[in-house]
Design a protein around this motif. Structure first.
Motif, PDB file in Angstrom:
ATOM      1  N   PRO A   1       0.845  -1.207   0.000  1.00 24.68           N
ATOM      2  CA  PRO A   1       0.000   0.000   0.000  1.00 24.68           C
ATOM      3  C   PRO A   1       0.873   1.246   0.000  1.00 24.68           C
ATOM      4  N   SER A   2       0.497   2.215  -0.788  1.00 21.76           N
ATOM      5  CA  SER A   2       1.297   3.428  -0.933  1.00 21.76           C
ATOM      6  C   SER A   2       1.546   4.140   0.391  1.00 21.76           C
ATOM      7  N   LYS A   3       0.549   4.113   1.270  1.00 22.57           N
ATOM      8  CA  LYS A   3       0.650   4.861   2.522  1.00 22.57           C
ATOM      9  C   LYS A   3       1.682   4.288   3.486  1.00 22.57           C
ATOM     10  N   ILE A   4       2.006   2.999   3.347  1.00 24.39           N
ATOM     11  CA  ILE A   4       2.962   2.396   4.281  1.00 24.39           C
ATOM     12  C   ILE A   4       4.225   1.903   3.579  1.00 24.39           C
ATOM     13  N   ARG A   5       4.474   2.369   2.355  1.00 26.96           N
ATOM     14  CA  ARG A   5       5.610   1.847   1.593  1.00 26.96           C
ATOM     15  C   ARG A   5       6.954   2.141   2.282  1.00 26.96           C
ATOM     16  N   ILE A   6       7.076   3.320   2.919  1.00 26.54           N
ATOM     17  CA  ILE A   6       8.328   3.656   3.589  1.00 26.54           C
ATOM     18  C   ILE A   6       8.568   2.720   4.768  1.00 26.54           C
ATOM     19  N   ILE A   7       7.512   2.407   5.498  1.00 25.09           N
ATOM     20  CA  ILE A   7       7.625   1.491   6.635  1.00 25.09           C
ATOM     21  C   ILE A   7       8.063   0.110   6.156  1.00 25.09           C
ATOM     22  N   VAL A   8       7.459  -0.358   5.061  1.00 20.56           N
ATOM     23  CA  VAL A   8       7.819  -1.660   4.502  1.00 20.56           C
ATOM     24  C   VAL A   8       9.280  -1.662   4.065  1.00 20.56           C
ATOM     25  N   GLN A   9       9.713  -0.590   3.419  1.00 17.12           N
ATOM     26  CA  GLN A   9      11.101  -0.490   2.975  1.00 17.12           C
ATOM     27  C   GLN A   9      12.065  -0.537   4.159  1.00 17.12           C
ATOM     28  N   LEU A  10      11.718   0.152   5.234  1.00 12.28           N
ATOM     29  CA  LEU A  10      12.563   0.155   6.428  1.00 12.28           C
ATOM     30  C   LEU A  10      12.634  -1.233   7.060  1.00 12.28           C
TER      31      LEU A  10
ATOM     32  N   LEU B   1      32.683  -1.167  13.161  1.00  8.73           N
ATOM     33  CA  LEU B   1      31.653  -0.755  12.206  1.00  8.73           C
ATOM     34  C   LEU B   1      30.240  -0.798  12.780  1.00  8.73           C
ATOM     35  N   SER B   2      30.100  -1.210  14.037  1.00  8.84           N
ATOM     36  CA  SER B   2      28.771  -1.490  14.575  1.00  8.84           C
ATOM     37  C   SER B   2      27.772  -0.364  14.366  1.00  8.84           C
ATOM     38  N   VAL B   3      28.140   0.853  14.717  1.00  5.58           N
ATOM     39  CA  VAL B   3      27.230   1.994  14.585  1.00  5.58           C
ATOM     40  C   VAL B   3      26.898   2.248  13.125  1.00  5.58           C
ATOM     41  N   PHE B   4      27.904   2.161  12.274  1.00  7.11           N
ATOM     42  CA  PHE B   4      27.714   2.507  10.868  1.00  7.11           C
ATOM     43  C   PHE B   4      26.993   1.417  10.103  1.00  7.11           C
ATOM     44  N   ILE B   5      27.163   0.153  10.504  1.00  7.69           N
ATOM     45  CA  ILE B   5      26.373  -0.926   9.904  1.00  7.69           C
ATOM     46  C   ILE B   5      24.901  -0.688  10.199  1.00  7.69           C
ATOM     47  N   GLY B   6      24.606  -0.285  11.431  1.00  4.88           N
ATOM     48  CA  GLY B   6      23.219   0.015  11.797  1.00  4.88           C
ATOM     49  C   GLY B   6      22.647   1.164  11.000  1.00  4.88           C
ATOM     50  N   LEU B   7      23.497   2.138  10.688  1.00  2.29           N
ATOM     51  CA  LEU B   7      23.026   3.304   9.948  1.00  2.29           C
ATOM     52  C   LEU B   7      22.755   3.006   8.476  1.00  2.29           C
ATOM     53  N   ILE B   8      23.122   1.799   8.014  1.00  2.36           N
ATOM     54  CA  ILE B   8      22.769   1.406   6.649  1.00  2.36           C
ATOM     55  C   ILE B   8      21.254   1.466   6.481  1.00  2.36           C
ATOM     56  N   ILE B   9      20.531   1.231   7.597  1.00  4.07           N
ATOM     57  CA  ILE B   9      19.067   1.234   7.548  1.00  4.07           C
ATOM     58  C   ILE B   9      18.537   2.549   6.991  1.00  4.07           C
ATOM     59  N   THR B  10      19.197   3.648   7.333  1.00  2.00           N
ATOM     60  CA  THR B  10      18.730   4.959   6.861  1.00  2.00           C
ATOM     61  C   THR B  10      19.645   5.537   5.785  1.00  2.00           C
ATOM     62  N   ASN B  11      20.474   4.691   5.190  1.00  2.00           N
ATOM     63  CA  ASN B  11      21.372   5.166   4.132  1.00  2.00           C
ATOM     64  C   ASN B  11      20.548   5.724   2.968  1.00  2.00           C
ATOM     65  N   CYS B  12      20.841   6.949   2.590  1.00  2.00           N
ATOM     66  CA  CYS B  12      20.078   7.625   1.535  1.00  2.00           C
ATOM     67  C   CYS B  12      20.123   6.864   0.214  1.00  2.00           C
ATOM     68  N   ILE B  13      21.251   6.222  -0.069  1.00  2.00           N
ATOM     69  CA  ILE B  13      21.387   5.484  -1.333  1.00  2.00           C
ATOM     70  C   ILE B  13      20.378   4.347  -1.390  1.00  2.00           C
ATOM     71  N   ILE B  14      20.301   3.574  -0.305  1.00  2.00           N
ATOM     72  CA  ILE B  14      19.421   2.411  -0.283  1.00  2.00           C
ATOM     73  C   ILE B  14      17.955   2.816  -0.351  1.00  2.00           C
ATOM     74  N   MET B  15      17.549   3.725   0.523  1.00  2.00           N
ATOM     75  CA  MET B  15      16.155   4.157   0.516  1.00  2.00           C
ATOM     76  C   MET B  15      15.797   4.846  -0.802  1.00  2.00           C
ATOM     77  N   GLY B  16      16.761   5.558  -1.367  1.00  2.00           N
ATOM     78  CA  GLY B  16      16.529   6.239  -2.639  1.00  2.00           C
ATOM     79  C   GLY B  16      16.303   5.266  -3.783  1.00  2.00           C
ATOM     80  N   ARG B  17      17.091   4.183  -3.827  1.00  2.00           N
ATOM     81  CA  ARG B  17      16.936   3.203  -4.906  1.00  2.00           C
ATOM     82  C   ARG B  17      15.646   2.397  -4.722  1.00  2.00           C
TER      83      ARG B  17
END
Length: 214
Positions: A68-77, A102-118
């Motif tokens: 569903p369009s309204k929850i697509r960001i949640i699904v992507q996350l 790398l622990s902190v930065f591996i976790g930040l992959i979740i909000t990586n602009c490249i991934i969410m953007g693609r």
């Protein structure tokens, strides 16, 4: 007929140069500045993003018609978070010392602009195979920049590559140190990563005038 059409091949090759996610799209800069003091960390981070983006793009593409369009960001996350957990657990199992770095930065992959953007710009509108190629291409483009930056920062900052001395012994004054060379501590600081990325951007734009903005 080859495995990849010309259009498919461009999904991989374009992000490596003329549409690089870091130097052209200016995404994922934080990790490029933070973890590239060591070449090993740069390489592992690149591989982690390659796995997450490649698989994630396919999963989102397969689900594109039922999200569903309204929850697509949640699904992507949720999708990217699940993949990041897998990466984090594998690192803890097989490279624990590196996982702590790398622990902190591996976790930040979740909000990586490249991934969410693609996910948002490509996987939601294209078939799984093309989405996979797009993910691999953009992840490779990201990894190439991290590896280049990590190579120069570790080599000139510590005199090592993958932790192995390559310029000689700084204490015993062998190799290039015998000629008075000293490691440049500034190379290990985050601002130097930004300078190196800036130099890469300058080289890209000097070779391809189409990338120069008016």
């Amino acid at each position: 007929m080859g495995l990849l059409s010309k259009k498919d091949a461009k999904l991989i090759t374009d992000p490596l140069a003329d549409n690089n996610p870091i130097t052209i799209q200016v995404l994922g800069i934080c990790s490029a500045l933070a973890i590239t003091a060591e070449l090993k960390a740069s390489l592992v981070m690149g591989i982690a993003v390659l796995f997450v983006l490649g698989i994630g793009n396919v999963v989102i593409s397969l689900m594109r018609n039922i999200i569903p369009s309204k929850i697509r960001i949640i699904v992507q996350l949720i999708v990217v978070a699940a993949l990041v957990i897998i990466v984090d657990q594998v690192l803890k199992a097989f490279a624990y010392d590196l996982s702590k770095t790398l622990s902190v930065f591996i976790g930040l992959i979740i909000t990586n602009c490249i991934i969410m953007g693609r996910f948002e710009a490509f996987a939601l509108a294209n078939k799984p195979w093309q989405s996979f190629l797009d993910g691999i291409g953009n992840a490779l483009g990201y990894a190439v920049i991290l590896i280049i930056v990590g190579f120069f920062r570790e080599l000139l900052g510590s005199g090592t590559l993958f932790g192995i001395p390559v310029l000689g012994d700084a204490i015993e004054k062998t190799g290039v140190y015998a000629f008075g060379y000293e490691n440049n501590g500034f190379m290990l600081m985050p601002p130097m990563a930004l300078i190196i990325v800036g130099l890469i951007i300058w080289v890209q734009r000097s070779r391809n005038k189409d990338l120069i903005e008016d």
